[in-house]
Design a protein around this motif. Structure first.
Motif, mmCIF file in Angstrom:
data_model
loop_
_atom_site.group_PDB
_atom_site.id
_atom_site.type_symbol
_atom_site.label_atom_id
_atom_site.label_comp_id
_atom_site.label_asym_id
_atom_site.label_seq_id
_atom_site.Cartn_x
_atom_site.Cartn_y
_atom_site.Cartn_z
ATOM 1 N N PHE A 119 0.839 -1.189 0.000
ATOM 2 C CA PHE A 119 0.000 0.000 0.000
ATOM 3 C C PHE A 119 0.870 1.232 0.000
ATOM 4 O O PHE A 119 1.817 1.326 0.772
ATOM 5 C CB PHE A 119 -0.870 0.060 1.260
ATOM 6 N N PRO A 120 0.541 2.226 -0.830
ATOM 7 C CA PRO A 120 1.165 3.528 -0.647
ATOM 8 C C PRO A 120 0.759 4.019 0.744
ATOM 9 O O PRO A 120 -0.301 3.655 1.248
ATOM 10 C CB PRO A 120 0.535 4.412 -1.727
ATOM 11 N N ARG A 148 -3.049 7.640 5.280
ATOM 12 C CA ARG A 148 -2.884 8.249 6.589
ATOM 13 C C ARG A 148 -3.155 7.248 7.703
ATOM 14 O O ARG A 148 -2.792 7.444 8.840
ATOM 15 C CB ARG A 148 -3.746 9.492 6.738
ATOM 16 N N LEU A 149 -3.851 6.168 7.390
ATOM 17 C CA LEU A 149 -4.110 5.178 8.414
ATOM 18 C C LEU A 149 -3.098 4.046 8.384
ATOM 19 O O LEU A 149 -3.129 3.161 9.220
ATOM 20 C CB LEU A 149 -5.503 4.584 8.237
ATOM 21 N N ALA A 150 -2.237 4.042 7.383
ATOM 22 C CA ALA A 150 -1.310 2.919 7.233
ATOM 23 C C ALA A 150 -0.474 2.749 8.494
ATOM 24 O O ALA A 150 -0.067 3.715 9.131
ATOM 25 C CB ALA A 150 -0.420 3.127 6.028
ATOM 26 N N ARG A 151 -0.269 1.482 8.841
ATOM 27 C CA ARG A 151 0.343 1.180 10.116
ATOM 28 C C ARG A 151 1.847 1.290 10.041
ATOM 29 O O ARG A 151 2.495 0.605 9.266
ATOM 30 C CB ARG A 151 -0.058 -0.226 10.512
#
Lengths: 224, 224, 224, 224, 224, 224
Positions: free
Chosen positions: D23-24, D27-30
Motif C-alpha cells: 500500500f502507498p 494516513r491510516l497505514a500502520r
C-alpha cells in the motif's frame, strides 16, 4: 349542598362540544365521550364528604374538575393520601418557585411518557411561568428549554431520581449546591420527582385521560 | 410520656454491639455507627405528637424503629402522607395476601436497586410468608422464586408498572384476569408498585440505611 | 470409599425439614423438594472419580454440597474446567482479600439477577468479611454498601466489565491505579467479573437453585 | 525443541509487512506494530512446558499463533482452564455442527462488541461453513443472515443467554425443542454463549487485538 | 443505450458463481440467489432515464451495481433525494477525509446493526483508508480501532448523534473543537451520522442485502 | 422581488411581542430573542435563488417561515435534498392520510425527544386531523391516543423502525397487512420514520428552535 359535577359525562361533552361543532367531521373527530379511566369513576354524590368537598373546591377555583380528582376518588383512602402528599410538596414554602416545581413534574412525566401529567401539569407550568412555550420544551427535552443553568441542573437531578435513583451519589448533591440549592431544596426536588414517579405510574396504569381544558390552558395571552 | 428513641445513635450502636463484639475485627467490621440518611434525623422529642406516637407504636410492636420512620420524620407533613398511603395499600382488605403485597414490594425494589426496601420488606415478606428463602429469590429474579404461576403473573405486572408503565395495555389486564384477579386486585398490584416507585426513589436519594435487625428477621425458625 | 451424597433429594429434604416442621403451613411453605436444575443431576456414584472426589472434599469442608457442584457435574469436562478457572481466580495469591473477591462476585451477580450466585456467594462474602450486612448491600447497590472508596472503585470497574466491557478505556485503568491497585490486581478484578459473567449465565440457563443452607450462613455471630 | 514464536513483535511485523509494503502510505497505514494486549505478553521460552506445547501445536496447525493464546498465557493457570473449557464446548461431540457453534460465538461476540472474537471466530466460521459471507452477516444481525429458521432460533436463544439470561423461561426451551434441538443441544448453545460472555469480557478488558491473518481468512475460494 | 443490468438475478448469480463452484457443497452453501429486498426490485429498462443513468454510471465505475441503487430505485423520487443527500455529504469539500467520512458511516451503522451498510461502507472505508483492518475494527468498537485520538473523538460524537442526539450539549462541540475540528466539520460529522440513521433504517426495513463483491473488496493488497 | 424575511431576528421578536407585552414579567419571560440554531442562519438575500424561492413560497402559504427552512439553508445542497425527500414522502399520493403521516412524525419525534419536530409537526397534525388533542397524546404515548387500532399498529411499526430497526422481521409486515395496509403503505410508514430519524438528529444537533407560532397553531376552533 350543591353537587356541581353530578353528571361528569354530560358536562364534559358539552364543554368539548364547541370543538366538534365547529370542525367539519374529520376522521379523528371525537364522536363519543372517551373514557377517563380504566376503572369506575364514582359519582360525586356517592363520595365521602371530605373527598367531595375537595373536588367541589377545585372546581370552583379552576372552573372544571381535573380528571385526577375524579379517577383517584375511586379509592378515597388513597385519594386522601395522594393529595396530602401532593400538597405537602407542591404548596409548601421553600426556595423553589411554583413554576420550578411544575418544571420538575413536566420533565419527569415526559421521561415516563405520562400523557395525563404532561398535559395537565404542562398547563399549570405555563400559567405559573407566564410562558406559553416552556411546557412543551421541558416535556420533550429540558436541555433545549428556555430555562436557566440553575434550573437545568435542578432538572438533571430530578431526572436522575426519576430514572436511575440508585446511582445518586454525593457528587450529585455537590453539583446542586454549586448552583446555590440548599439541602432542603434538594429534598424538594427529589421528593417531587419521586412523588410523580408514583403519580405517572398510576395514571399510566389506569389510563387517566387529561381534561380537554388543559390542552389550551396558559397558551393565550389573556388566560390567567 | 416516655421517649424511647431519644438517642438514635446510641441505641443503634448497642443493638449492633453483639455482632461487633463477637467477631474478631475483620477489615470490614463496623467501628462507628453509620449514618442512616443524608439528611438530619430528628430527635423523637422534637417531633409533632402524632408523628411521635406513630413511631412509639411501631417500636412497641416491632421492638425497634425501622429507619424509614426516623428518616422521613424530617418532614412531618410528608411523613403523614407517606404512611397514610402505605397503610391504605398495605393494610386494606382485599384478595391479595399480606405476603403477596410484600412480594410486590420486594420485586419492584429489587428492580430499583433500593437497599433499604429490599432488606426491610424482604424481612417482612419472610415473616408473612413463613418462608426464609422467598425474599432473596424474589429480590433477585421472581422467575426463579418459589411462587405460583398466579403470583408470577402478579409480579410480572408489578414490574411492568415499575419499569415501563407507559406500555401497559388492555392485554396486561386480561392476563391477570385469566389468573382470577379482579380489577380491584389489579389496582392493588399496580398501586403498590407505584407507591414503592416513590418509596425506592426517596430511600435512594436520602441514602436510607436499613436497620441491622432486618437482615436476620424471619430467617430463623423461631423468629416471629 | 463412602459416597455421602448418593441420594441428593432425600438429603436435601432432611436438611430443610427443620424449617418446614417448625413453621405452621403458610401458603408458600415448601411441600416438595424443588428441582435444583433444569437438567439431570447425576448421582455421585455415577461420576468420574476426580469429580466425585472434589464433591466429597467440599462436602467435608462445608458440611453440605453446594448445588453448583451437583448441577455442573452433568458435564464432567466442563465441570473440571469451570472449577479450575474458579480456583485460579479465587484461590490465587494476590492483593485482593478473599472478601474483596467475593464482593466482586456478589456485585456482578446482582447486576445479572442470578439468584444462585447472589445467595451462595453472598454467604461466602459474609463469612470472609465477618460482616452479616455486607452481602445484601453489595448485591443491591454497592454505592450504598459499607465498603471503602477503594472497594467502591473496584466494584465500579467490575460492573463495567460485567455490563459494558466494550467501553473500557485506559482511563478506567488509571482510576484504579489511583487507588493503589496494580495492573495484576486489575486483571484479577476484571477476570473475576468475566468468569462470573459465565457462571451467572449458566446458573440462569439451567435454573440452578441455591442450597437452603446458604440463605442463613454468616448471618449469626456464632456461625463460622 | 524449537521455539517458533520467540519474538512476537518481530514475527508479527514481518507477517503484516506485505500489506504495508504494497500500500502507498495512507494516513491510516500502520507504521509500528500495535500492541496486542494492555498486559505483558510472555515470551514463549518463559512459559510452562504445557502452555508452550499448546501454542506450538496451534501454530503448526494454523500457520500462526492466534493472539488469544499469547495474551492469555500471561496467566498460565487461567490459560489452562480457559482452553480446557473452550475445548470441552467447541470440540465435543454433539448435534451442533462446528459451523453452528462458531455462529453462536460470532453472534454473541457481535452483541458484546468484541473486536477480537468477531474477527477471529468470524474467520473460523467462514472456514467451517465454507461461506465467505456468513460471518459478517451474523456479527451484524443474524436475522438478516443466510441461516435456516432452526439456526435463527438457536441464535435467538444464544443472544438471550448473552444479554438477558435472567429472563430465560421454560418457553425458551420449548421453542428450541420445536426445532428438533435436544436438551443437550440446548446446554451446548447456552454454554457456548456463556463461555464467550467470559471470553469477550477478557478480550475487551485487556484490549486483545486480532491477528492480521484473521481478517482475510476464509474469504477467498482457495483459502483453506 | 445499453442496459447492462437488465437481468439482475442472473448477473448476480454468475458473479457469485465462482465461489459456489469452488466450494464443496457445505450446509450453508448458497443454492439459490437470495432476495436483495423485501420489496420489488425494478428492471433497469423500466426506470426513469436519470435514475437509470445514475445506475449505469456507478456500474461502469465500480464494476457492479451496489444493491442500494437497485433496491431504492423502487421509488424514483426518494432515490433522487437519497443520492442527492448522500452526495452533498460524502462528496463535498471539507476537512474530513473520505476515509474519515466512511468511518462515521461504518461506526454508526455498526451501532444500528445494519448488515448492508456495515459491509458495503466497510469495503469503501478499506479502499479509501488503504487499510484492510480498519472497517471490521470500527464496525465492532471504534475504541479498539487503529484510529487517532482525533478520529476517536469524531466517532464518539457521531455515535452520540446516532444514539442519543437529544443529549447533545455545548460541551460536545467544545470537545471536538479541542481536537481542531471547525463548526463546519462538526456539522459534517453530525449530518453524516444523521443521514445514515435514515439509511440504516431503510436498509433494515427492506432487508437490503449487500452485494457479494463488497465482502472482499479492499482486503487484498492488489485491490484498488 | 421582495425579500420578506431579510431580518429574521426582528421579525421574530415582533411576532412574539404580543405575548411578552401582555404578560407581567415572570421570571421565565423572554427578554431577548433566542437563537434558533447553533450554526449561522443565512440571510434570505444571500441564498441561492431556488432556496429563497422555496422559503418565500412557504412564508406566503403559512404566514411565517418555519425555522427548519432558515436553519437548514445554511447548507443549500443539503437543504434541497432534505426538502426533496420530505416532499417525496409527505406530499405523495397514497393510502395514508396527511394526518396519519404527521402522526408518524410526531410519535417518532417524541421517541427521539426532538423539541422542534414535536412542536412543529404537532401543529401540522392538529391542523390536518382537525383535532386539538391528538398531537400531545401521540407525542407522549400513542397507546393512550385517540387513534384507531389500525393507526396504533401503524405507529407501533414506525416506532420499531425508529428505535430498533434491526429487529424488524416478516411478522411485523404481516401485522400491518392484517390491518389492511399494502406493502407500499408499509414502505411509506417506514420511510417516514426513517426520514425523521435523520430530521430529529439534525434538529437535536443544531439545537433547532421551533417558531413561537407552532405552539398554538391548530389548538383553537377558528384556526384553520
Amino acid at each position: 349542598m350543591a353537587t356541581p359535577v353530578t353528571n361528569r359525562r354530560r358536562s364534559r361533552a358539552s364543554r368539548a362540544g364547541s370543538w366538534i361543532g365547529r370542525f367539519p367531521a374529520g376522521r379523528l373527530a371525537r364522536m363519543t365521550t372517551p373514557s377517563i379511566s380504566r376503572f369506575p369513576v364514582p359519582k360525586l354524590e356517592d363520595l365521602p364528604e371530605d373527598v367531595r368537598a375537595r373536588i367541589v373546591e377545585v372546581q370552583e377555583k379552576a372552573g372544571f374538575v381535573p380528571n385526577v380528582f375524579l379517577t383517584l376518588a375511586h379509592r378515597p383512602a388513597e385519594f386522601r393520601a395522594f393529595f396530602a402528599y401532593h400538597d405537602a410538596l407542591m404548596l409548601k414554602e421553600g426556595n423553589l418557585s411554583k413554576a420550578e416545581r411544575e418544571m420538575i413534574v413536566v420533565a419527569t412525566s415526559g421521561a415516563n411518557d405520562c400523557v395525563y401529567c404532561i398535559v395537565a401539569h404542562g398547563a399549570i407550568l405555563r400559567v405559573y411561568a407566564k410562558n406559553p412555550f416552556i411546557a412543551d420544551q421541558v416535556a420533550a427535552n429540558y436541555r433545549k428549554s428556555d430555562t436557566t443553568p440553575r434550573q437545568k441542573a435542578m432538572l438533571a437531578f430530578a431526572l436522575k431520581v426519576a430514572q436511575k435513583s440508585a446511582e445518586i451519589v454525593d457528587e450529585d448533591f455537590d453539583a446542586l449546591r454549586a448552583h446555590g440549592f440548599t439541602d432542603e431544596d434538594i429534598w424538594d426536588i427529589g421528593a417531587i420527582a419521586a412523588f410523580f414517579a408514583l403519580s405517572n405510574r398510576m395514571a399510566n396504569m389506569i389510563s387517566m385521560r387529561p381534561n380537554d381544558e388543559f390542552f389550551l390552558l396558559g397558551r393565550l395571552p389573556k388566560s390567567k
